[in-house]
Design an enzyme around this catalytic site. Structure first.
Site, short mmCIF file in Angstrom:
data_model
loop_
_atom_site.label_atom_id
_atom_site.label_comp_id
_atom_site.label_asym_id
_atom_site.label_seq_id
_atom_site.Cartn_x
_atom_site.Cartn_y
_atom_site.Cartn_z
N HIS A 182 0.55 -1.34 0.00
CA HIS A 182 0.13 0.30 0.04
C HIS A 182 0.91 1.40 0.35
CE1 HIS A 182 -3.91 -2.61 1.77
NE2 HIS A 182 -3.34 -2.55 0.77
N GLU A 185 2.52 3.84 2.93
CA GLU A 185 2.21 3.30 4.11
C GLU A 185 4.30 3.07 4.34
OE1 GLU A 185 0.80 -0.64 4.58
OE2 GLU A 185 -1.52 0.51 4.37
N ARG A 240 -3.58 4.87 -2.00
CA ARG A 240 -3.28 3.44 -1.36
C ARG A 240 -3.14 2.71 -2.75
NH1 ARG A 240 -5.36 -0.16 2.63
NH2 ARG A 240 -6.24 -1.76 1.49
N HIS A 310 2.60 -4.45 6.87
CA HIS A 310 2.29 -2.35 6.93
C HIS A 310 2.01 -1.97 7.77
CE1 HIS A 310 -1.27 -5.04 3.82
NE2 HIS A 310 0.56 -5.98 4.06
N GLU A 384 1.23 -5.28 10.81
CA GLU A 384 0.68 -3.26 11.34
C GLU A 384 1.45 -2.78 12.21
OE1 GLU A 384 -1.67 -2.38 9.37
OE2 GLU A 384 -3.21 -3.86 8.59
#
Length: 432
Positions: A182, A185, A240, A310, A384
């Site tokens: 993405h 990020e 994104r 991510h 994440e």
């Protein structure tokens, strides 16, 4: 007297600009928690108009009562959105009042010289600088680093992976790490660069890293979505998806993490091309996801661990995200992410949530980690990274080191656990 007033206004015009009385306000990031279904509907409407960008959740479909929403509001829509929220008694908190200034600062903070030492890994870098870093790293470590062209993007940019191989032991297993699926990020590619640097620097110095690299090769793909990442530097920091244009529509981009063949385009993805979670025309329709899938398919017998990096929200996720069903090795995976989260908390006093993606966040079909697990790579995870929303996608460069150290702790924990289980399994077979 009139001349004096004209002179006073002229001299103070610059001061007025600096104090913001005549200047346009900056973009803001708001934290909003709707308290009723009516407020949910209003917030959904706001999130798809006024050029706003949803940070959390990723799609308006996931907005619900008593669930926090993070929304980027551009400067030219700020007053309109604020007035609309006030009019409907929707309370909010301004998490970032100067988002545009932060974006500008982070872009200025780039350094093009990889020889600038450790501080290079405490900054964000353009795609061109990352490509240059890849070439320099391979040149500096010719015996241990190999650059592999995995494929190319829609706009024909190369997808380079680095293979770290510290010895020639036969039948070695491997770990795969991809970053930057993405585009917005940025902490994700920053981690991949940090990981490679740390691995090469601390081999034979850090016991855990040495043990891992003695027993495993590591493939690292720093930027899986180069077109999107480039676009965040040149046009839209909040982008994104990839940059594939959908014919017959004004919509651009496919969410590469909805484009793998894992319950593809079911609930939690969208077939609407303008959606942030658009799944594409068919599984692996995008050259980026197809290239990674092909590489993993051709190396599935050696790759033991799959990791996708991510941000944000501080979570260690395991399959499945595409279904509420549990993976067949659920207990094993859960034990690993639990231990990783505990180690992060012990060493860095930071809290990471952990568990299966669908139950921890929401359904997200077509994800790379679920697909890798279904392929046969038993130990598949999504991390994440920082933070929980204070800065979100605009995590300051001063936080890069901390975020990378936490992710590194999780990588080490999981890799050592997998090696331990593999060795126990080998010993068991030999005994029999």
């Amino acid at each position: 007297m009139a001349t004096v007033w004209v002179l006073f206004i002229f001299l103070n015009f610059d001061l007025l600009l600096k104090t913001g009385q005549c200047a346009e306000t900056s973009g803001q990031v708001l934290s909003i928690t709707p308290n009723s279904q009516e407020q949910v509907e209003i917030l959904k409407n706001v999130s798809i108009h006024y050029q706003t960008v949803l940070w959390q959740p990723v799609s308006s479909d996931y907005i619900k009562e008593q669930t926090q929403v993070h929304l980027y509001v551009p400067a030219n829509s700020s007053q309109t959105v604020n007035d609309l929220l006030h009019r409907h008694s929707i309370t909010y908190e301004v998490m970032l009042s100067n988002a545009d200034e932060i974006i500008e600062m982070q872009m200025r903070n780039d350094s093009t010289d990889p020889r600038s030492g450790a501080t290079f890994y405490q900054r964000y870098h353009t795609l061109e600088d990352i490509y240059d870093w890849i070439n320099r790293t391979a040149k500096d470590y010719p015996n241990t680093v190999k650059v592999i062209l995995v494929g190319s993007s829609h706009e024909k940019r190369p997808l380079y992976a680095l293979k770290l191989s510290l010895n020639n032991r036969p039948n070695k297993k491997a770990m795969w790490i991809d970053c930057g699926i993405h585009a917005r990020e940025w902490i994700s590619p920053a981690f991949c660069l940090f990981f490679v640097h740390y691995s090469l620097l601390f081999y034979n110095q850090n016991q855990a890293m040495t043990q891992i690299l003695d027993n495993m090769d590591v493939y690292v793909l720093p930027v899986m979505n180069p077109d999107g990442y480039k676009y965040t530097w040149t046009n839209d920091r909040m982008w994104r998806k990839n940059r594939f244009p959908k014919k017959g529509t004004p919509c651009i981009g496919v969410d590469l993490n909805r484009n793998f063949d894992a319950n593809w385009c079911t609930r939690g993805a969208s077939d609407y091309p303008c959606s942030e979670i658009y799944c594409g025309a068919f599984p692996e329709s995008e050259p980026e996801s197809q290239a990674v899938a092909n590489f993993l398919r051709s190396h599935k017998d050696s790759i033991q661990i799959y990791l996708s990096i991510h941000s944000y929200s501080q979570m260690l996720l395991m399959p499945y995200s595409c279904t509420m069903d549990e993976a067949e090795n659920h207990s094993e995976l859960y034990e690993m992410v639990k231990q990783a989260a505990e180690n992060i908390r012990r060493y860095y006093r930071n809290i990471y949530t952990y568990g299966p993606g669908a139950k921890t966040i929401y359904l997200a079909p077509g994800g790379s980690d679920d697909w890798a697990h279904m392929l046969g790579i038993k130990y598949s995870f999504t991390f994440e990274l920082q933070d929980r929303g204070r800065y979100g996608f605009l995590l300051p460069p001063s936080h890069i080191q901390g975020a990378c150290n936490e992710a590194l702790t999780a990588v080490k924990t999981i890799a050592l656990k997998v090696m331990e289980k593999s060795q126990a399994s080998t010993s068991s077979r030999q005994t029999v």
